[in-house]
Design a protein around this motif. Structure first.
Motif, PDB file in Angstrom:
ATOM      1  N   ALA A   1       0.832  -1.203   0.000  1.00 38.44           N
ATOM      2  CA  ALA A   1       0.000   0.000   0.000  1.00 38.44           C
ATOM      3  C   ALA A   1       0.867   1.255   0.000  1.00 38.44           C
ATOM      4  CB  ALA A   1      -0.913   0.007   1.228  1.00 38.44           C
ATOM      5  N   ASN A   2       0.361   2.316  -0.574  1.00 39.83           N
ATOM      6  CA  ASN A   2       1.087   3.587  -0.632  1.00 39.83           C
ATOM      7  C   ASN A   2       0.786   4.407   0.621  1.00 39.83           C
ATOM      8  OD1 ASN A   2       2.606   5.748  -1.522  1.00 39.83           O
ATOM      9  ND2 ASN A   2       1.024   6.530  -2.904  1.00 39.83           N
ATOM     10  N   LEU A   3       1.232   3.891   1.737  1.00 40.41           N
ATOM     11  CA  LEU A   3       1.014   4.519   3.043  1.00 40.41           C
ATOM     12  C   LEU A   3       2.062   3.954   3.988  1.00 40.41           C
ATOM     13  CD1 LEU A   3      -1.279   6.469   4.273  1.00 40.41           C
ATOM     14  CD2 LEU A   3      -2.083   4.399   5.427  1.00 40.41           C
ATOM     15  N   LYS A   4       2.474   4.742   4.963  1.00 42.95           N
ATOM     16  CA  LYS A   4       3.459   4.269   5.930  1.00 42.95           C
ATOM     17  C   LYS A   4       3.036   4.640   7.343  1.00 42.95           C
ATOM     18  CE  LYS A   4       7.478   4.542   2.838  1.00 42.95           C
ATOM     19  NZ  LYS A   4       7.594   3.080   2.723  1.00 42.95           N
ATOM     20  N   PHE A   5       3.418   3.783   8.284  1.00 39.83           N
ATOM     21  CA  PHE A   5       3.278   4.085   9.703  1.00 39.83           C
ATOM     22  C   PHE A   5       4.616   4.597  10.218  1.00 39.83           C
ATOM     23  CE2 PHE A   5      -0.109   0.613   9.973  1.00 39.83           C
ATOM     24  CZ  PHE A   5      -1.155   1.518  10.112  1.00 39.83           C
ATOM     25  N   ASP A   6       4.583   5.571  11.104  1.00 43.43           N
ATOM     26  CA  ASP A   6       5.773   6.058  11.802  1.00 43.43           C
ATOM     27  C   ASP A   6       5.565   5.808  13.287  1.00 43.43           C
ATOM     28  OD1 ASP A   6       7.895   7.351  12.940  1.00 43.43           O
ATOM     29  OD2 ASP A   6       7.203   9.377  12.435  1.00 43.43           O
TER      30      ASP A   6
END
Length: 360
Positions: free
Chosen positions: A94-99
């Motif tokens: 997916a084009n999303l990230k968790f930080d």
């Protein structure tokens, strides 16, 4: 809002079950005055406000390509690490990230900053706000809680149970909707409501109205997802066999799912595409389904307008300027986007979302 149709709770006497039904823990409190649960008139159906809010959940996406900041309340570094590892399995394609902050301790929520998703491990059930609802409520309070499979955030006591619950709740935090039984199954007719009323009265002191409001809404809720029906989804509710007239033989009974399905992963890739414009296209497809659903619900023009306004408000994070169109009886009601909108997350790593006016 979130807690509407996103309740991840349990039934069962000897062991808790992720994304089942629990008579006590129904999710986080609603502290959003715009929640349709608070504002929509139930008329003759007490489940209606929850169903109406659930219709909007598919529009609460984070902006594709953004970084969603996550923090933890009181918990050990090992529990945080396991949570982060499990959560990241959602985002492989997916084009999303968790930080989550820097390992090994990861980020705590008590540093005075505001973060998008705030994780706790309290004894309040398993629940999460849906998608960007997490930034529309008190930013100093948890937005996702995992009670099962751990000891108040200090140790993981059941790795499988912890993983199952984290996957389900993180799914909600990513704006994944519950996967319900096929609409054609008419599952509301399959449930043994007299037994359910009696059991919940004895076990939890719930009256009929409370059961109808919180449980019957789950059985009656329309399916908004535009993908094929997926009984293997981690987002599928598990109802215990005793709740059905025919037990495990009921066409609406499904086993408990403990991992992401192939369609779960395909769906999360579709809702967070490489091209941000793809989210607007997705919204248009979901809008067609919502239009059909709210017509079937027999809502008044005022109730339909409230749903459209809510959709247009929450959709702004991923699709600024989006305006849903509702066609009813030849009349076209369209919001022009003059709502309080949520914007600006992607440029700041998702940690500083502000309210903007979106009037054309």
């Amino acid at each position: 809002m979130k807690y509407v149709l996103i309740i991840s709770v349990f039934v069962g006497i000897s062991s808790a079950k992720a994304h089942g039904v629990d008579g006590i823990n129904l999710g986080p409190p609603s502290n959003d005055p715009k929640s349709l649960v608070k504002t929509m008139k139930a008329d003759k159906d007490p489940a209606l406000p929850r169903i109406a809010e659930g219709v909007t959940n598919g529009f609460k996406l984070w902006s594709a390509g953004s970084v969603v900041s996550v923090c933890f309340f009181d918990s050990s570094s090992d529990v945080r690490r396991q949570f982060a590892d499990i959560a990241n399995t959602w985002l492989k394609n997916a084009n999303l990230k968790f930080d989550f902050g820097a390992a090994p301790d990861f980020r705590s929520c008590d540093d005075g900053s505001q973060y998008n998703i705030r994780v706790s491990f309290n004894n309040t059930g398993n629940w999460s706000y849906v998608g960007t609802d997490a930034v529309r409520v008190d930013r100093s309070a948890p937005s996702l809680n995992v009670q099962s499979g751990n000891n108040s955030g200090q140790h993981v006591t059941s790795a499988n149970q912890f993983k199952t619950v984290v996957l389900h709740e993180v799914g909600h935090a990513l704006a994944m909707e519950h996967e319900h039984q096929s609409p054609a199954a008419k599952c509301d007719q399959e449930f043994n409501w007299p037994v359910i009323y009696r059991t919940f009265a004895q076990r939890y002191s719930w009256d009929k109205e409370k059961v109808d409001t919180n449980l019957r809404s789950l059985a009656k809720s329309p399916r908004i997802r535009t993908t094929e029906y997926d009984p293997n989804s981690i987002m599928h509710y598990h109802f215990d066999a005793w709740m059905f007239h025919r037990g495990v033989a009921s066409k609406c009974y499904t086993a408990e799912n403990t991992m992401l399905s192939a369609l779960d992963l395909a769906t999360i890739t579709a809702i967070y595409p490489a091209d941000r414009g793809g989210q607007t296209s997705l919204y248009r497809e979901r809008e067609k389904r919502v239009r059909s659903v709210i017509d079937e619900l027999g809502l008044s023009s005022e109730q339909k307008a409230a749903i459209v306004e809510r959709i247009n408000e929450v959709a702004q994070t991923a699709a600024p300027g989006y305006a849903a169109v509702l066609v009813t009886g030849g009349d076209i009601n369209q919001s022009r986007g003059c709502n309080s909108a949520i914007a600006g997350a992607q440029a700041t790593g998702g940690s500083s979302i502000s309210s903007q006016s979106n009037c054309n």
